[in-house]
Scaffold this motif. Sequence first.
Motif, short mmCIF file in Angstrom:
data_model
loop_
_atom_site.label_atom_id
_atom_site.label_comp_id
_atom_site.label_asym_id
_atom_site.label_seq_id
_atom_site.Cartn_x
_atom_site.Cartn_y
_atom_site.Cartn_z
N SER A 16 0.83 -1.21 0.00
CA SER A 16 0.00 0.00 0.00
C SER A 16 0.87 1.26 0.00
O SER A 16 0.53 2.24 -0.67
CB SER A 16 -0.95 0.00 1.18
OG SER A 16 -0.23 -0.01 2.40
N PHE A 17 1.99 1.25 0.70
CA PHE A 17 2.88 2.41 0.71
C PHE A 17 3.44 2.67 -0.68
O PHE A 17 3.48 3.83 -1.13
CB PHE A 17 4.02 2.17 1.71
CG PHE A 17 4.97 3.32 1.82
CD1 PHE A 17 4.64 4.44 2.56
CD2 PHE A 17 6.21 3.27 1.19
CE1 PHE A 17 5.52 5.50 2.67
CE2 PHE A 17 7.09 4.33 1.29
CZ PHE A 17 6.74 5.44 2.04
N ILE A 18 3.85 1.62 -1.38
CA ILE A 18 4.39 1.79 -2.73
C ILE A 18 3.33 2.32 -3.67
O ILE A 18 3.60 3.22 -4.48
CB ILE A 18 4.97 0.45 -3.23
CG1 ILE A 18 6.24 0.11 -2.43
CG2 ILE A 18 5.28 0.50 -4.72
CD1 ILE A 18 6.76 -1.29 -2.65
N ILE A 19 2.11 1.82 -3.57
CA ILE A 19 1.03 2.30 -4.44
C ILE A 19 0.73 3.77 -4.18
O ILE A 19 0.57 4.56 -5.11
CB ILE A 19 -0.23 1.42 -4.26
CG1 ILE A 19 0.02 0.04 -4.85
CG2 ILE A 19 -1.45 2.07 -4.89
CD1 ILE A 19 -1.06 -0.97 -4.54
N ILE A 20 0.67 4.16 -2.92
CA ILE A 20 0.41 5.56 -2.58
C ILE A 20 1.53 6.46 -3.08
O ILE A 20 1.27 7.56 -3.60
CB ILE A 20 0.20 5.71 -1.06
CG1 ILE A 20 -1.12 5.07 -0.65
CG2 ILE A 20 0.22 7.18 -0.64
CD1 ILE A 20 -1.32 4.95 0.85
N MET A 21 2.77 6.01 -2.97
CA MET A 21 3.90 6.82 -3.45
C MET A 21 3.87 6.98 -4.97
O MET A 21 4.21 8.05 -5.49
CB MET A 21 5.22 6.20 -3.02
CG MET A 21 5.47 6.27 -1.52
SD MET A 21 5.39 7.94 -0.85
CE MET A 21 6.82 8.65 -1.59
N ALA A 24 1.19 9.59 -5.72
CA ALA A 24 1.65 10.93 -5.32
C ALA A 24 2.69 11.46 -6.29
O ALA A 24 2.68 12.65 -6.64
CB ALA A 24 2.23 10.87 -3.91
N TYR A 25 3.58 10.59 -6.76
CA TYR A 25 4.60 11.03 -7.71
C TYR A 25 3.96 11.43 -9.04
O TYR A 25 4.33 12.45 -9.62
CB TYR A 25 5.63 9.93 -7.95
CG TYR A 25 6.70 10.34 -8.92
CD1 TYR A 25 7.73 11.18 -8.55
CD2 TYR A 25 6.66 9.88 -10.24
CE1 TYR A 25 8.70 11.57 -9.44
CE2 TYR A 25 7.62 10.27 -11.14
CZ TYR A 25 8.64 11.10 -10.74
OH TYR A 25 9.59 11.49 -11.64
N ARG A 26 2.99 10.64 -9.50
CA ARG A 26 2.32 10.98 -10.76
C ARG A 26 1.57 12.30 -10.65
O ARG A 26 1.51 13.06 -11.61
CB ARG A 26 1.37 9.87 -11.17
CG ARG A 26 2.08 8.68 -11.72
CD ARG A 26 1.08 7.69 -12.26
NE ARG A 26 1.77 6.56 -12.85
CZ ARG A 26 1.15 5.57 -13.44
NH1 ARG A 26 -0.17 5.56 -13.51
NH2 ARG A 26 1.83 4.57 -13.95
N LYS A 27 1.00 12.56 -9.50
CA LYS A 27 0.25 13.80 -9.30
C LYS A 27 1.18 15.02 -9.36
O LYS A 27 0.80 16.05 -9.90
CB LYS A 27 -0.45 13.75 -7.93
CG LYS A 27 -1.27 14.95 -7.62
CD LYS A 27 -1.89 14.81 -6.25
CE LYS A 27 -2.55 16.10 -5.83
NZ LYS A 27 -3.00 16.05 -4.43
N ASP A 28 2.39 14.88 -8.84
CA ASP A 28 3.33 16.00 -8.78
C ASP A 28 4.36 15.99 -9.91
O ASP A 28 5.34 16.74 -9.86
CB ASP A 28 4.07 15.97 -7.45
CG ASP A 28 3.17 16.22 -6.28
OD1 ASP A 28 2.10 16.83 -6.48
OD2 ASP A 28 3.53 15.82 -5.16
N LEU A 29 4.15 15.21 -10.95
CA LEU A 29 5.15 15.07 -12.00
C LEU A 29 5.42 16.39 -12.72
O LEU A 29 6.58 16.71 -13.02
CB LEU A 29 4.71 14.00 -13.00
CG LEU A 29 5.73 13.56 -14.02
CD1 LEU A 29 6.98 13.02 -13.32
CD2 LEU A 29 5.15 12.50 -14.93
N LYS A 30 4.39 17.18 -12.98
CA LYS A 30 4.58 18.47 -13.67
C LYS A 30 5.42 19.42 -12.81
O LYS A 30 6.29 20.13 -13.31
CB LYS A 30 3.23 19.11 -13.98
CG LYS A 30 2.45 18.40 -15.04
CD LYS A 30 1.13 19.09 -15.29
CE LYS A 30 0.29 18.31 -16.27
NZ LYS A 30 -1.02 18.91 -16.47
#
Length: 62
Positions: A16-21, A24-30
């Motif tokens: 679950s931690f890996i999935i959440i990370m 979160a990374y995809r959301k902040d990619l820009k």
Amino acid sequence: MFSSGQLLFAAIFAISFIIIMIFAYRKDLKIHKQYYKGSLWILVGFILFISFLFIIKSLMKE
């Protein structure tokens, strides 16, 4: 050493931690592309510096 419940909890937590990370990374990619431009070269330089230190250490040992 660990009970089966502890191992199950650790596995579920890690997944679950890996999935959440990832989300979160995809959301902040820009934002990452805008503010951390060129940081790859700093990483390459750091790795080269550490490699250089290991080479010097191995040469001094002989």
